[in-house]
Design a protein around this motif. Sequence first.
Motif, mmCIF file in Angstrom:
data_model
loop_
_atom_site.group_PDB
_atom_site.id
_atom_site.type_symbol
_atom_site.label_atom_id
_atom_site.label_comp_id
_atom_site.label_asym_id
_atom_site.label_seq_id
_atom_site.Cartn_x
_atom_site.Cartn_y
_atom_site.Cartn_z
ATOM 1 N N GLN A 1 16.044 -69.577 -13.670
ATOM 2 C CA GLN A 1 15.358 -70.803 -14.073
ATOM 3 C C GLN A 1 16.352 -71.931 -14.301
ATOM 4 O O GLN A 1 16.088 -73.086 -13.952
ATOM 5 N N GLN A 2 17.509 -71.612 -14.864
ATOM 6 C CA GLN A 2 18.544 -72.625 -15.042
ATOM 7 C C GLN A 2 19.018 -73.159 -13.689
ATOM 8 O O GLN A 2 19.314 -74.358 -13.548
ATOM 9 N N GLN B 1 16.619 -75.725 -12.595
ATOM 10 C CA GLN B 1 16.822 -76.961 -13.361
ATOM 11 C C GLN B 1 18.017 -77.736 -12.838
ATOM 12 O O GLN B 1 18.013 -78.971 -12.827
ATOM 13 N N ALA B 2 19.032 -77.017 -12.396
ATOM 14 C CA ALA B 2 20.269 -77.661 -11.959
ATOM 15 C C ALA B 2 20.194 -78.199 -10.536
ATOM 16 O O ALA B 2 20.973 -79.091 -10.165
ATOM 17 N N SER C 1 16.878 -78.448 -8.392
ATOM 18 C CA SER C 1 15.623 -78.802 -7.720
ATOM 19 C C SER C 1 14.644 -79.524 -8.621
ATOM 20 O O SER C 1 14.542 -79.229 -9.820
ATOM 21 N N GLY C 2 13.911 -80.461 -8.015
ATOM 22 C CA GLY C 2 12.879 -81.207 -8.728
ATOM 23 C C GLY C 2 11.826 -81.686 -7.744
ATOM 24 O O GLY C 2 11.759 -81.214 -6.596
ATOM 25 N N ILE D 1 8.928 -70.330 -11.598
ATOM 26 C CA ILE D 1 10.019 -71.212 -12.013
ATOM 27 C C ILE D 1 10.202 -72.366 -11.041
ATOM 28 O O ILE D 1 10.648 -73.450 -11.428
ATOM 29 N N THR D 2 9.839 -72.161 -9.777
ATOM 30 C CA THR D 2 9.918 -73.256 -8.805
ATOM 31 C C THR D 2 8.893 -74.328 -9.133
ATOM 32 O O THR D 2 9.217 -75.532 -9.161
ATOM 33 N N SER E 1 9.741 -76.390 -12.154
ATOM 34 C CA SER E 1 10.796 -77.377 -11.908
ATOM 35 C C SER E 1 10.268 -78.619 -11.206
ATOM 36 O O SER E 1 10.938 -79.649 -11.166
ATOM 37 N N THR F 1 22.750 -76.225 -18.504
ATOM 38 C CA THR F 1 21.297 -76.061 -18.602
ATOM 39 C C THR F 1 20.891 -74.869 -19.469
ATOM 40 O O THR F 1 19.697 -74.619 -19.650
#
Length: 359
Positions: free
Chosen positions: A95-96, A99-100, A102-103, A121-122, A125, A248
Amino acid sequence: MSETSPRLRAELEGVPTYKPGKPAAADGPVAYKLSSNENPYPPLAGVMESALAAAGSFNRYPDMACTGLMAELADRFGVPVSHIATGTGSVGVAQQLLQATSGPGDEVIYAWRSFEAYPIITQVSGATSVRVPLTDGEVHDLDAMADAITERTRLIFVCNPNNPTGTVVRRAELERFLDRVPSDVLVVLDEAYREFIRDPEVPDGIEIYRDRPNVCVLRTFSKAYGLAGLRVGFAVAHEPVAAALRKTAVPFGVSQLAQDAAVASLRAEDELMGRVGSLVAERTRVVEALRGQGWTVPETQANFVWLRLGDRTTDFAAACEQAGVVVRPFAGEGMRATIGETEANDIFLQAAEAFRKEL
């Protein structure tokens, strides 16, 4: 009073809930849980002692930098400390990574079916999942995954061995795939079940990462090491990625108990590998028995087996539960059963044989 609710992120709409393995019923016929890929053995020598010692300091925060564990991991795997990041299990580190990297507007590629946390988790994000179907042999289709890469691709998960099928990607095909991936796309080799691999053609991801700055390796203490309840995992990656993971990370996310238990587990690897060897032997026995019953079982290099059952999946899971074991059904697709205690495996095999006769 206003009836307007607080505004939440639109990406959370429709996020699937992670489904943990169903526990054995306390007041029912079920005696064994084979639904979560847990290690059936108790903690390794020295782990309980380290946990009890750490329990005496619960009023204090843990070492946020995980200094002792990081040093132990660096020594164990021959990598710089700056190339390591820890987290709450390998899924927490995954998950981190999202966060680092993808958005909104970005894409994340993974095989399907694979680890059920990937789509969750995708979506959280804000990125878009690109699911590439497994081959007919239940293996990653790496050529199709490479073909799916676009300018929006930021991260690719390769689960090796794959959860829930247990199948693996071998060195030649993985190297060929990595050669096709642009250098600015992060490839995450999720190796939660690495210790159970016996196929010499399956590469160690940490050896792959050394010459490839866009490769990150995930490992966990939850499976082979038997620390599932303590939630500690780690990543090995080149410094820019590892540094981003440390940024993160949830502050103090890995408890001191978990850190100390992980260190003790690393120092008891001889005993660990003996246990893993026993589970691998049981895996062979279970696979051979299932095939002898007439089931098609993919070659598994993990601590579980997979049966593709289609619309009979939930019926099969119910039959297993009635017999005394809980397995992990994926409705409409198939069933995953952990290799557990010999007694549990025997009950599972008996249930599978009875169900097979009804087909």
